[in-house]
Enzyme design. Structure first.
Site, short mmCIF file in Angstrom:
data_model
loop_
_atom_site.label_atom_id
_atom_site.label_comp_id
_atom_site.label_asym_id
_atom_site.label_seq_id
_atom_site.Cartn_x
_atom_site.Cartn_y
_atom_site.Cartn_z
N GLU A 1 -5.53 -5.24 10.42
CA GLU A 1 -4.73 -4.00 10.54
C GLU A 1 -4.92 -3.18 11.91
OE1 GLU A 1 -2.47 -2.93 6.90
OE2 GLU A 1 -4.18 -1.46 7.04
N SER B 1 3.19 -2.23 10.12
CA SER B 1 4.66 -2.45 10.36
C SER B 1 5.36 -3.77 10.04
CB SER B 1 4.83 -1.94 11.73
OG SER B 1 4.59 -0.32 12.04
N GLY C 1 2.65 -1.22 4.15
CA GLY C 1 2.77 0.16 3.92
C GLY C 1 4.45 0.59 3.61
N GLY C 2 4.91 1.26 4.65
CA GLY C 2 6.27 1.61 4.50
C GLY C 2 7.42 0.83 3.72
N HIS D 1 -9.31 1.46 4.74
CA HIS D 1 -7.88 1.58 5.65
C HIS D 1 -8.04 2.54 6.73
CE1 HIS D 1 -4.14 2.81 6.18
NE2 HIS D 1 -3.51 1.47 5.74
N ASN E 1 0.93 -0.96 0.09
CA ASN E 1 0.22 0.11 -0.06
C ASN E 1 0.82 1.17 0.15
OD1 ASN E 1 -1.83 1.92 0.35
ND2 ASN E 1 -1.87 1.52 2.68
N TRP E 2 0.81 1.85 -0.98
CA TRP E 2 1.98 2.70 -1.30
C TRP E 2 1.54 4.10 -0.75
CZ3 TRP E 2 3.98 2.90 -7.15
CH2 TRP E 2 4.81 1.79 -7.25
N LYS E 3 0.36 4.35 -0.28
CA LYS E 3 -0.36 5.55 0.45
C LYS E 3 -0.24 6.62 -0.67
CE LYS E 3 0.82 3.47 4.65
NZ LYS E 3 0.58 3.63 6.19
N GLU F 1 -6.28 4.80 7.65
CA GLU F 1 -6.11 6.31 7.37
C GLU F 1 -7.46 6.85 6.72
OE1 GLU F 1 -2.44 5.51 5.23
OE2 GLU F 1 -1.51 5.13 7.31
C1 PEP Z 1 -0.65 -0.04 6.05
O1 PEP Z 1 -0.34 1.03 5.07
O2 PEP Z 1 -1.55 -0.65 5.58
C2 PEP Z 1 0.34 -0.32 6.62
C3 PEP Z 1 0.27 -1.51 7.25
O3 PEP Z 1 1.39 0.56 6.62
P1 PEP Z 1 2.99 -0.03 7.61
O4 PEP Z 1 3.52 -1.38 7.03
O5 PEP Z 1 3.76 1.41 7.00
O6 PEP Z 1 2.48 0.26 8.90
#
Ligand code: PEP
Length: 251
Positions: free
Chosen positions: A167, A213, A234-235, A95, A9-11, A97
């Site tokens: 999540e 994470s 994500g990251g 999500h 998930n590039w956001k 966010e």
């Molecule tokens: C996400 O954006 O769904 C996510 C899990 O982010 P991160 O891996 O950065 O916690």
């Protein structure tokens, strides 16, 4: 046997030119790693570039949201048909966010989910508890309720195109990761809820990812758990090397 799915998930990261460079680099790195499905969920403006760059590879492309109306006076929004027509296969819905910053509720998550499925998109449905809910010991009730509300009116046939991403909100983008045991246990609660709604076979077949994470250092342990069928990342999905290590762990 249910599928393992590793999805990035590039956001709000990466321009179209960065997307092209990233996927061109990633394609040979994940070639032949076919024991899991690989998906990159990218900003709307990057989708067409991503689809083109991923053509002929084992990388699938998704969006990060979709509107629930088929068309109309919704300035700035994107419909499921628009996504389909440019080659989008998956869409992330609900999500945290979106829930936190853009007023997303279980009701609108449910509407988006039904619209996406009706258009033939595969849905990555995100849900999970906030920190206070985990500390209060009500995680199981929270995720069970979200599962029920978000899937209301989704048929058993449509459910085959749904992935659930567990999540925990406190773990997203924070560097805090659920322990493999916590991830396994809560993914298990979601699976039991799916069983109560759709029966045991559907519950055994549905892919339930962990997200929060997940990275190149902890993916192997998390993915080894029985109820964890992949990751939403994500990251760590923004670096080809890190993402490849996670895909490798799933293989
Ligand atoms: C996400 O954006 O769904 C996510 C899990 O982010 P991160 O891996 O950065 O916690």
């Amino acid at each position: 046997m249910r599928k393992t799915v590793i999805a990035g998930n590039w956001k709000m990261n990466m321009t179209p030119s960065a997307t092209k460079a990233f996927i061109t680099e990633l394609v040979p790195m994940v070639k032949g790693m076919d024991k899991c499905d690989i998906v990159l969920c990218v900003p709307y403006v990057d989708i067409a570039t991503a689809v083109e760059a991923a053509k002929g590879s084992n990388i699938h492309v998704g969006a990060e949201n979709v509107h629930f109306a088929p068309s109309g006076a919704y300035t700035g929004e994107i419909s499921a048909d628009m996504l389909k027509e440019i080659g989008t296969e998956y869409v992330v819905i609900g999500h945290s966010e979106r829930r936190q910053y853009f007023g997303e509720t279980d009701e609108t998550v449910n509407l988006r989910t039904k619209a996406a499925l009706a258009a033939g998109l595969k849905v990555i449905l995100c849900l999970g508890e906030v920190k206070e809910q985990r500390l209060s010991g009500i995680t199981d009730e929270v995720v069970a309720m979200q599962t029920k509300l978000d899937l209301a009116g989704v048929s058993a046939e449509e459910l085959k195109n749904v992935i659930i991403a567990y999540e925990p909100v406190w773990a997203i983008g924070t560097g805090l990761t659920a322990t493999p045991e916590q991830a396994d246990e809560t993914c298990g609660v979601i699976r039991k809820t799916v069983a109560a709604l759709y029966g045991d076979k559907a519950a055994q077949d549905i892919t339930i990812q962990y997200g929060g994470s997940m990275n190149d250092g902890n993916a192997k342990e998390l993915l080894a758990k029985e109820n964890v069928d992949g990751g939403l990342i994500g990251g760590a999905s923004l670096k080809t090397e890190k993402f490849t290590v996670i895909v490798k762990a799933a293989n």
